[in-house]
Design a protein around this motif. Structure first.
Motif, PDB file in Angstrom:
ATOM      1  N   TYR A 120      -3.797   7.899   5.674  1.00  0.00           N
ATOM      2  CA  TYR A 120      -3.984   7.046   6.852  1.00  0.00           C
ATOM      3  C   TYR A 120      -4.340   7.901   8.074  1.00  0.00           C
ATOM      4  O   TYR A 120      -5.299   7.626   8.791  1.00  0.00           O
ATOM      5  CB  TYR A 120      -2.704   6.249   7.117  1.00  0.00           C
ATOM      6  CG  TYR A 120      -2.827   5.147   8.140  1.00  0.00           C
ATOM      7  CD1 TYR A 120      -2.894   3.827   7.739  1.00  0.00           C
ATOM      8  CD2 TYR A 120      -2.850   5.421   9.508  1.00  0.00           C
ATOM      9  CE1 TYR A 120      -2.985   2.793   8.669  1.00  0.00           C
ATOM     10  CE2 TYR A 120      -2.951   4.410  10.445  1.00  0.00           C
ATOM     11  CZ  TYR A 120      -3.019   3.092  10.020  1.00  0.00           C
ATOM     12  OH  TYR A 120      -3.117   2.087  10.946  1.00  0.00           O
ATOM     13  N   PHE A 152      -7.028   1.002   4.887  1.00  0.00           N
ATOM     14  CA  PHE A 152      -5.797   0.231   4.728  1.00  0.00           C
ATOM     15  C   PHE A 152      -5.762  -0.946   5.707  1.00  0.00           C
ATOM     16  O   PHE A 152      -5.299  -2.038   5.373  1.00  0.00           O
ATOM     17  CB  PHE A 152      -4.570   1.113   4.944  1.00  0.00           C
ATOM     18  CG  PHE A 152      -4.490   2.270   3.991  1.00  0.00           C
ATOM     19  CD1 PHE A 152      -4.320   2.059   2.634  1.00  0.00           C
ATOM     20  CD2 PHE A 152      -4.587   3.570   4.456  1.00  0.00           C
ATOM     21  CE1 PHE A 152      -4.244   3.126   1.752  1.00  0.00           C
ATOM     22  CE2 PHE A 152      -4.506   4.642   3.589  1.00  0.00           C
ATOM     23  CZ  PHE A 152      -4.344   4.425   2.231  1.00  0.00           C
ATOM     24  N   GLN A 183       0.836  -1.196   0.000  1.00  0.00           N
ATOM     25  CA  GLN A 183       0.000   0.000   0.000  1.00  0.00           C
ATOM     26  C   GLN A 183       0.874   1.251   0.000  1.00  0.00           C
ATOM     27  O   GLN A 183       0.606   2.205  -0.736  1.00  0.00           O
ATOM     28  CB  GLN A 183      -0.911   0.015   1.232  1.00  0.00           C
ATOM     29  CG  GLN A 183      -1.958  -1.064   1.261  1.00  0.00           C
ATOM     30  CD  GLN A 183      -2.586  -1.243   2.637  1.00  0.00           C
ATOM     31  OE1 GLN A 183      -2.007  -0.865   3.654  1.00  0.00           O
ATOM     32  NE2 GLN A 183      -3.773  -1.836   2.673  1.00  0.00           N
ATOM     33  N   GLN A 184       1.901   1.253   0.822  1.00  0.00           N
ATOM     34  CA  GLN A 184       2.785   2.406   0.922  1.00  0.00           C
ATOM     35  C   GLN A 184       3.540   2.646  -0.383  1.00  0.00           C
ATOM     36  O   GLN A 184       3.682   3.795  -0.828  1.00  0.00           O
ATOM     37  CB  GLN A 184       3.758   2.229   2.084  1.00  0.00           C
ATOM     38  CG  GLN A 184       3.074   2.320   3.434  1.00  0.00           C
ATOM     39  CD  GLN A 184       4.000   1.992   4.592  1.00  0.00           C
ATOM     40  OE1 GLN A 184       5.208   2.110   4.497  1.00  0.00           O
ATOM     41  NE2 GLN A 184       3.408   1.574   5.705  1.00  0.00           N
ATOM     42  N   PHE A 201       0.456   7.954   1.566  1.00  0.00           N
ATOM     43  CA  PHE A 201      -0.147   6.874   2.354  1.00  0.00           C
ATOM     44  C   PHE A 201      -0.358   7.327   3.789  1.00  0.00           C
ATOM     45  O   PHE A 201      -1.443   7.183   4.354  1.00  0.00           O
ATOM     46  CB  PHE A 201       0.740   5.619   2.331  1.00  0.00           C
ATOM     47  CG  PHE A 201       0.321   4.569   3.324  1.00  0.00           C
ATOM     48  CD1 PHE A 201      -0.629   3.616   2.993  1.00  0.00           C
ATOM     49  CD2 PHE A 201       0.872   4.529   4.604  1.00  0.00           C
ATOM     50  CE1 PHE A 201      -1.025   2.651   3.916  1.00  0.00           C
ATOM     51  CE2 PHE A 201       0.489   3.576   5.531  1.00  0.00           C
ATOM     52  CZ  PHE A 201      -0.472   2.626   5.186  1.00  0.00           C
TER      53      PHE A 201
END
Length: 109
Positions: free
Chosen positions: A58, A81, A45-46, A54
């Motif tokens: 987040y 996430f 994801q990052q 991200f």
């Protein structure tokens, strides 16, 4: 790369991922395939969001969820996430089949 540090991982958590590093609270956790897979999902994801965006998304989503649920744990578990990572952490093949757009499905929920 995995590091062991009981000081960097916040109280109440066992792992923390900040690209390209994974921090675990205890050495024995390196053998926990489900936890490692969960953290690898966060690494992906990052990478996809180029790291800094991200963490901005987040953090922003966490604040929104905290206002929404008024519970730290519930807010954390409902960050898009985290939902993706928790839902797929037991599927050790998940990252081999996951597309770039998967996170969008979790974000819209």
């Amino acid at each position: 790369m995995i590091f062991i540090s009981k000081y960097l991982v916040p109280k109440g958590y066992v792992g923390l991922t900040i690209f390209p590093f994974m921090f675990l609270k205890h050495k024995r956790l390196k053998a926990d395939e489900v936890l490692i897979n969960h953290e690898k999902i966060h690494l992906r994801q990052q990478m996809e969001l180029l790291v800094i965006p991200f963490f901005i998304i987040y953090g922003f989503e966490f604040v929104i969820r905290l206002i929404q649920y008024k519970s730290w744990k519930t807010a954390y578990r409902n960050i898009s996430f985290e939902r993706e990572a928790f839902q797929n952490e037991k599927n050790l093949n998940y990252l081999n089949t996951r597309s770039f757009w998967n996170f969008v499905c979790y974000f819209r929920k």
